[in-house]
Write a protein that holds these residues in place. Structure first.
Motif, PDB file in Angstrom:
ATOM      1  N   GLY B  12       1.075  -1.086  -0.385  1.00 44.24           N
ATOM      2  CA  GLY B  12      -0.091   0.219   0.070  1.00 44.24           C
ATOM      3  C   GLY B  12       1.323   0.892  -0.014  1.00 44.24           C
ATOM      4  O   GLY B  12       2.470   1.112   0.637  1.00 44.24           O
ATOM      5  N   ILE B  13       0.280   2.221  -0.690  1.00 45.64           N
ATOM      6  CA  ILE B  13       1.362   3.408  -0.253  1.00 45.64           C
ATOM      7  C   ILE B  13       0.349   4.612   0.148  1.00 45.64           C
ATOM      8  O   ILE B  13      -0.901   5.035  -0.507  1.00 45.64           O
ATOM      9  N   HIS B  14       0.370   5.402   0.687  1.00 46.83           N
ATOM     10  CA  HIS B  14       0.476   6.386   1.753  1.00 46.83           C
ATOM     11  C   HIS B  14       1.280   7.528   1.394  1.00 46.83           C
ATOM     12  O   HIS B  14       2.078   8.039   0.553  1.00 46.83           O
ATOM     13  N   VAL B  50      -2.996   6.360  -1.243  1.00 48.11           N
ATOM     14  CA  VAL B  50      -2.804   7.054  -2.613  1.00 48.11           C
ATOM     15  C   VAL B  50      -4.112   6.166  -3.633  1.00 48.11           C
ATOM     16  O   VAL B  50      -3.677   5.102  -3.389  1.00 48.11           O
ATOM     17  N   TYR B  51      -4.857   7.265  -4.069  1.00 46.33           N
ATOM     18  CA  TYR B  51      -5.919   5.872  -5.279  1.00 46.33           C
ATOM     19  C   TYR B  51      -5.300   5.781  -6.308  1.00 46.33           C
ATOM     20  O   TYR B  51      -3.898   6.197  -6.373  1.00 46.33           O
ATOM     21  N   ASN B  52      -5.641   4.871  -6.321  1.00 40.84           N
ATOM     22  CA  ASN B  52      -4.769   4.470  -7.849  1.00 40.84           C
ATOM     23  C   ASN B  52      -4.796   5.416  -9.039  1.00 40.84           C
ATOM     24  O   ASN B  52      -4.045   5.069 -10.321  1.00 40.84           O
ATOM     25  N   ASP B  53      -5.910   6.096  -9.346  1.00 39.34           N
ATOM     26  CA  ASP B  53      -5.567   7.356 -10.092  1.00 39.34           C
ATOM     27  C   ASP B  53      -5.343   8.612  -9.857  1.00 39.34           C
ATOM     28  O   ASP B  53      -5.715   9.547 -10.654  1.00 39.34           O
ATOM     29  N   GLU B  54      -4.384   9.206  -8.868  1.00 44.92           N
ATOM     30  CA  GLU B  54      -3.679   9.551  -8.756  1.00 44.92           C
ATOM     31  C   GLU B  54      -2.654   9.884  -7.927  1.00 44.92           C
ATOM     32  O   GLU B  54      -1.952   8.248  -8.676  1.00 44.92           O
ATOM     33  N   ASP B  55      -1.555  10.715  -8.524  1.00 44.99           N
ATOM     34  CA  ASP B  55      -0.247  10.586  -8.832  1.00 44.99           C
ATOM     35  C   ASP B  55      -0.341  11.244  -6.578  1.00 44.99           C
ATOM     36  O   ASP B  55      -1.327  11.379  -5.945  1.00 44.99           O
ATOM     37  N   CYS B  56       0.990  11.144  -6.045  1.00 45.32           N
ATOM     38  CA  CYS B  56       1.165  11.104  -4.180  1.00 45.32           C
ATOM     39  C   CYS B  56       0.753  12.857  -4.465  1.00 45.32           C
ATOM     40  O   CYS B  56       0.166  13.033  -3.267  1.00 45.32           O
ATOM     41  N   GLU B  57       1.538  13.676  -4.991  1.00 47.01           N
ATOM     42  CA  GLU B  57       0.376  15.385  -4.277  1.00 47.01           C
ATOM     43  C   GLU B  57      -0.286  15.341  -4.347  1.00 47.01           C
ATOM     44  O   GLU B  57      -1.548  15.608  -3.255  1.00 47.01           O
ATOM     45  N   GLN B  77       7.517  17.186  -1.433  1.00 45.89           N
ATOM     46  CA  GLN B  77       8.182  16.134  -1.014  1.00 45.89           C
ATOM     47  C   GLN B  77       9.311  16.216  -0.446  1.00 45.89           C
ATOM     48  O   GLN B  77      10.612  16.962  -0.915  1.00 45.89           O
ATOM     49  N   ILE B  93       4.148   2.051   2.654  1.00 48.77           N
ATOM     50  CA  ILE B  93       5.110   3.151   2.829  1.00 48.77           C
ATOM     51  C   ILE B  93       4.849   4.207   2.342  1.00 48.77           C
ATOM     52  O   ILE B  93       3.050   4.242   2.120  1.00 48.77           O
ATOM     53  N   VAL B  95       4.890   8.207   1.546  1.00 51.46           N
ATOM     54  CA  VAL B  95       5.400   9.636   1.485  1.00 51.46           C
ATOM     55  C   VAL B  95       5.278  10.661   1.381  1.00 51.46           C
ATOM     56  O   VAL B  95       4.136  11.155   1.839  1.00 51.46           O
TER      57      VAL B  95
END
Lengths: 226, 226
Positions: B12-14, B50-57, B77, B93, B95
DNA sequence: GTATAATGTGTATGTAAGACACAAAGGTTC
DNA sequence: GAACCTTTGTGTCTTACATACACATTATAC
């Protein structure tokens, strides 16, 4: 936490390494050539998946050993790339690292399970169509490396254990693509107290040999010869 | 790519945001209090998936709106945290982003779906037992923010549109926790050509009013009032 | 021993940083 | 309105660092 939520299911974490070297006054970057889909036959920065029991830096070092045979490198994280379209296969973010090595004594693996070749490329010769978004990653890495070269110990790993001041100057001139005055460069670098004169002399023919210097303190960033 | 490989399945990405402000000469950071498991009732930095259709920012800005009601912030970042044990639930993880806002006119949401409270904490008053590894993230963010404060436009968003030089100096003194000589501070900042004198005067009683300055160029980092 | 090719060194000048003290503006008080 | 209070605004001197610049030294090759 709703682990199965489709909005953030099937995410993947990759690490990607931009490994630089300087040889013959030219900055080079290490690329590997893919053998699998997608991007078959395209060149890319060494990269791969992070396993669930590793942090990213560990994964990056493992990947470098697996894909290129290079171990013991000093790396620094520089940016995480997360464009949702950066991989056509699945949602995959990439944590980017910068490293520099002295490539003189390093033998790189040419062929591995997933790669058919690996090469040091002069920056000017890097193919435009790298796999994924690796061109963008490389361009950003180059900018950041230039900024960090004056501020972090990243340059230590570029030079052999003993080196001359002209060699050191050549490295900086290659990376920053500009010339320095020899006297000013020496003055500035020596007063940083990062290096010391060993008293040894360079073994060279044809002209006056230079003094050999070494970095003060640790040898922790020595690169293993594979 | 072997998507189902258990070595890197269920990752997962947070994103996590350390949002700073300066008020009354004190540096403060925004924390939210959890209502759900794990770490129920613990304070944490605003963060989320982070949703799958978004970048982290994009994800970071959405999370800030959802969890705190703050929109339009400028963020940078700074580091990605990937200790495999940083979350007890799954491989996750984070960001990390740094932001700074002028909190004077911002009303923060107190209660949301997943949080029961939110507060600006003086750095000295931040609880030691933040959720996850957020204490470590916060400590690193503070260090990096101090370094960047002199080098990036991050400080613009801390001040109102028009501000006095003593106000600007107070902000730097609070963040860096040191005093500057007024004459030297003014000389240095003015020659950076980042701000200009508007000719307007501060509206204040009891002593000599100061000149109002503004940042030259964009207003793009204005913070929306919610 | 003379030529060649590179290394090693000092000084002078300009630019930025840091230390430092007093006058000016406006409001308040008497 | 005079004296006072509080805060702003300003210039110079010193020191450190960056930049520009030229010649002697060391070794080998012939």
């Amino acid at each position: 936490m709703d682990i199965g939520n489709p909005r953030y299911k099937n995410q993947g974490i990759h690490v990607v390494c931009t490994l630089f070297t300087v040889r013959d006054g030219e900055v080079k970057v290490l690329l590997v050539q893919r053998s699998n889909k997608p991007y078959t036959d395209k060149w890319m920065l060494p990269s791969g998946a992070v396993y669930n029991d590793e942090d990213c830096e560990t994964a990056m070092k493992r990947e470098m050993i697996e894909k290129t045979g290079i171990s013991g490198i000093y790396v620094e994280q520089f940016h995480t790339f997360s464009n949702p379209k950066r991989s056509p296969l699945m949602r995959m973010i990439a944590v980017g690292y910068i490293g520099i090595v002295n490539s003189e004594n390093i033998k790189i693996k040419k062929k591995t399970e997933k790669t058919q070749n690996s090469e040091w490329f002069n920056l000017a010769d890097v193919p435009c169509d790298l796999a994924y978004d690796h061109r963008e990653i490389l361009l950003e890495a180059i900018e950041i490396m230039k900024k960090r070269i004056m501020k972090t110990p990243i340059v230590r790993s570029l030079l052999p254990k003993y080196f001359t001041l002209p060699e050191l100057q050549n490295v900086y001139e290659a990376i920053l693509n500009k010339k320095f005055d020899r006297r000013n460069f020496r003055k500035k670098f020596l007063q940083l107290n990062l290096i010391e004169n060993t008293g040894l002399m360079q073994d060279i023919k044809g002209h006056r040999p230079a003094n050999l210097y070494k970095f003060i303190g640790t040898d922790e960033y020595d690169v293993d010869i594979f």
